[in-house]
Motif scaffolding. Sequence first.
Motif, mmCIF file in Angstrom:
data_model
loop_
_atom_site.group_PDB
_atom_site.id
_atom_site.type_symbol
_atom_site.label_atom_id
_atom_site.label_comp_id
_atom_site.label_asym_id
_atom_site.label_seq_id
_atom_site.Cartn_x
_atom_site.Cartn_y
_atom_site.Cartn_z
ATOM 1 N N LEU A 188 0.807 -1.237 -0.074
ATOM 2 C CA LEU A 188 0.137 -0.041 0.046
ATOM 3 C C LEU A 188 0.783 1.450 0.034
ATOM 4 O O LEU A 188 1.854 1.271 0.672
ATOM 5 N N LYS A 189 0.330 2.460 -0.757
ATOM 6 C CA LYS A 189 1.200 3.416 -0.979
ATOM 7 C C LYS A 189 0.213 4.433 -0.121
ATOM 8 O O LYS A 189 -1.083 4.535 -0.793
ATOM 9 N N ILE A 190 0.712 5.671 0.613
ATOM 10 C CA ILE A 190 -0.207 6.463 1.108
ATOM 11 C C ILE A 190 -0.766 7.533 0.050
ATOM 12 O O ILE A 190 -0.090 7.809 -0.674
ATOM 13 N N ASP A 191 -2.210 7.752 0.294
ATOM 14 C CA ASP A 191 -2.674 8.582 -0.862
ATOM 15 C C ASP A 191 -2.387 10.236 -0.617
ATOM 16 O O ASP A 191 -2.418 10.460 0.559
ATOM 17 N N THR A 192 -1.665 10.652 -1.333
ATOM 18 C CA THR A 192 -1.548 12.349 -1.211
ATOM 19 C C THR A 192 -2.864 12.940 -1.776
ATOM 20 O O THR A 192 -2.860 13.988 -1.232
ATOM 21 N N ASN A 193 -3.651 12.266 -2.431
ATOM 22 C CA ASN A 193 -4.966 13.019 -2.693
ATOM 23 C C ASN A 193 -5.853 12.147 -2.324
ATOM 24 O O ASN A 193 -6.011 10.966 -2.668
ATOM 25 N N LEU A 194 -6.884 12.758 -1.489
ATOM 26 C CA LEU A 194 -8.067 11.995 -0.821
ATOM 27 C C LEU A 194 -9.447 12.390 -1.553
ATOM 28 O O LEU A 194 -10.377 12.334 -0.862
ATOM 29 N N THR A 195 -9.188 12.488 -2.817
ATOM 30 C CA THR A 195 -10.510 12.596 -3.510
ATOM 31 C C THR A 195 -10.543 11.583 -4.589
ATOM 32 O O THR A 195 -9.650 11.447 -5.453
ATOM 33 N N LYS A 196 -11.854 10.937 -4.600
ATOM 34 C CA LYS A 196 -11.898 9.996 -5.609
ATOM 35 C C LYS A 196 -13.124 10.084 -6.353
ATOM 36 O O LYS A 196 -14.057 10.443 -5.889
ATOM 37 N N THR A 197 -13.050 9.581 -7.700
ATOM 38 C CA THR A 197 -14.463 9.772 -8.461
ATOM 39 C C THR A 197 -14.637 8.436 -9.008
ATOM 40 O O THR A 197 -13.806 7.706 -9.481
ATOM 41 N N ILE A 198 -15.659 7.711 -8.873
ATOM 42 C CA ILE A 198 -16.354 6.473 -9.419
ATOM 43 C C ILE A 198 -17.756 6.840 -9.897
ATOM 44 O O ILE A 198 -18.565 7.476 -9.262
#
Length: 292
Positions: A188-198
């Motif tokens: 796992l790599k830590i997310d630098t961007n915590l915005t996701k679009t699905i």
Amino acid sequence: MKQKNMLAWAVSAIVYLGLVIGGYSVSASLNGNNDHTDTHTAKINGNEEKESINEQAHNDNHTSQKSDGEDSGHSGHVAHSKSEVVTNVKYEKGLITIDVKDKDQKSPKLEISHEKSMHLIIVSADLEDYYHLHPVKKGNGMYTQKFALPENSYKVFVDIKPKNLAYQVSPIELLVGKGHGEHEESSLKIDTNLTKTINEKTVELTTTEPGINKDVTLNFDTKGITSEPYLGALGHVVILDDKGEKFVHVHPTSEEKTQFETKFDKPGIYKVWGEFKFDGKVNSYPFVIEVK
């Protein structure tokens, strides 16, 4: 005459001496009886006091045990380190089968949690693929779900609440296909961007500072679009550590906000899946965060 007086005096002296000795003996006997009576009474009182203390200790212990039992409730069962329920998972030709038994090999009664008696969470060993299913009961502790799992190595979490039995959710290894004999380690790599679009629906995760053994708030911003009710709530959150062993299923803090609270008991990297329903479809938004 003088001789008679001497004899009378001697007799009087002997009688007097006898009376003194007799009186002393009687007094000693009475005192001895009093001492014995006092000692016996003291022993009785001592035993009564001891019995009273033991009885009070028993009552206090019984009250404590009863209180602990009453206060612990279901959460007390969750605290147990050893489960009283065993779950087995099998997969064959698109059918997932879960066998739930107690220590007597009987089918335990499951409580309803968020409209379902069982939440089945399946993730690939590398924590990339994620599925949230709800198998149905077929009888005798058997639950089934038709679902086509791609070939892979998986970890399965049977999230249930057996009535009046201790249960700890633990990962169950499941291999689908011949090419996955070993479980892969997650990277796992830590997310630098915590915005996701699905599916054209965007969700942003913000948190209070994640710390050890303190309340952490997870706030999911749905960007002005209210998520639809899903299993009796506006959303659900599942959290796993990077080893895929520590499982946490979190629900909203209120019926009006997509806000959640949880705790982390150790530092590390965790993967968070936020589940929200839009336009009749449930989207699972993955985030990787670090807890220091």
